[in-house]
Design a protein around this motif. Structure first.
Motif, PDB file in Angstrom:
ATOM      1  N   LEU A 210       0.862  -1.172   0.000  1.00  0.00           N
ATOM      2  CA  LEU A 210       0.000   0.000   0.000  1.00  0.00           C
ATOM      3  C   LEU A 210       0.903   1.228   0.000  1.00  0.00           C
ATOM      4  O   LEU A 210       1.661   1.451   0.946  1.00  0.00           O
ATOM      5  CB  LEU A 210      -0.902  -0.009   1.239  1.00  0.00           C
ATOM      6  CG  LEU A 210      -1.938   1.092   1.342  1.00  0.00           C
ATOM      7  CD1 LEU A 210      -2.979   0.946   0.225  1.00  0.00           C
ATOM      8  CD2 LEU A 210      -2.625   1.043   2.695  1.00  0.00           C
ATOM      9  N   ALA A 211       0.871   1.998  -1.088  1.00  0.00           N
ATOM     10  CA  ALA A 211       1.714   3.194  -1.210  1.00  0.00           C
ATOM     11  C   ALA A 211       0.816   4.380  -1.539  1.00  0.00           C
ATOM     12  O   ALA A 211       0.098   4.356  -2.540  1.00  0.00           O
ATOM     13  CB  ALA A 211       2.766   3.012  -2.297  1.00  0.00           C
ATOM     14  N   ALA A 212       0.842   5.381  -0.680  1.00  0.00           N
ATOM     15  CA  ALA A 212       0.032   6.586  -0.867  1.00  0.00           C
ATOM     16  C   ALA A 212      -1.448   6.246  -1.059  1.00  0.00           C
ATOM     17  O   ALA A 212      -2.142   6.842  -1.861  1.00  0.00           O
ATOM     18  CB  ALA A 212       0.557   7.416  -2.028  1.00  0.00           C
ATOM     19  N   GLY A 213      -1.916   5.250  -0.328  1.00  0.00           N
ATOM     20  CA  GLY A 213      -3.331   4.894  -0.351  1.00  0.00           C
ATOM     21  C   GLY A 213      -3.750   3.996  -1.497  1.00  0.00           C
ATOM     22  O   GLY A 213      -4.918   3.687  -1.642  1.00  0.00           O
ATOM     23  N   GLU A 214      -2.816   3.550  -2.324  1.00  0.00           N
ATOM     24  CA  GLU A 214      -3.147   2.700  -3.468  1.00  0.00           C
ATOM     25  C   GLU A 214      -2.338   1.406  -3.417  1.00  0.00           C
ATOM     26  O   GLU A 214      -1.208   1.397  -2.937  1.00  0.00           O
ATOM     27  CB  GLU A 214      -2.835   3.433  -4.765  1.00  0.00           C
ATOM     28  CG  GLU A 214      -3.547   4.758  -4.837  1.00  0.00           C
ATOM     29  CD  GLU A 214      -3.964   5.123  -6.252  1.00  0.00           C
ATOM     30  OE1 GLU A 214      -3.647   4.364  -7.173  1.00  0.00           O
ATOM     31  OE2 GLU A 214      -4.594   6.159  -6.386  1.00  0.00           O
TER      32      GLU A 214
END
Length: 164
Positions: free
Chosen positions: A105-109
């Motif tokens: 999960l990176a920056a909410g994605e």
């Protein structure tokens, strides 16, 4: 006799959860509650946006930051509407019938998947990135991998990046 779980008596759950709770805004709690009750399926898109707007959720929401390694079967990826969190071409990489991987999960994605294999006291994590990750994000993932290694009692942790 009222027996309480040992972890609750020691305060370990409280120490872990309090900092997380303090960082959550009222708007984020409302947005979570709306989503958890599947209101997007019961209400039309316009009605849901209007309800969220009345609560101030849309105005107060901030963009998520950070990178996390989510375990296989994490509740975040168990949503009914998979198209909202993972692009269609990548869905087969995330949701496998047998041997599901963990997700990044990176920056909410959802930005990729990961798998861990252990050989002796060494843990090797293979990370498949869907796009690209910055050097900072890769560094954070290495720190996360070290924490997983500690949980799995590994003395050596290696991380291998495939793509991105």
């Amino acid at each position: 006799m009222n027996a309480r779980p040992r972890s609750a008596e020691s305060g370990s759950v409280r120490r872990w959860s309090v900092p997380v709770v303090e960082r959550v805004s009222r708007g984020e709690v409302i947005a979570f509650r709306l989503a958890s009750h599947n209101l997007s399926e019961r209400l039309g898109t316009g009605e849901l946006l209007a309800a969220a707007g009345r609560c101030g959720t849309l105005r107060s929401a901030s963009m998520p930051t950070g990178v996390r390694l989510l375990p296989p079967g994490d509740p975040y990826i168990q949503t009914r509407d998979r198209d909202t969190i993972v692009e269609k071409p990548r869905q087969r990489d995330v949701w496998k019938m047998v041997g599901a991987p963990g997700t990044i999960l990176a920056a909410g994605e959802i930005a990729g998947t990961w798998r861990a294999r252990r050989k002796g006291h060494a843990l090797t994590m293979t990370v498949a990135v869907f796009g690209s990750l910055s050097d900072r994000q890769r560094s954070v993932l290495r720190d996360e991998a070290d924490q997983i290694g500690a949980l799995r009692d590994a003395s050596d942790v290696e991380i291998e990046f495939d793509g991105g």
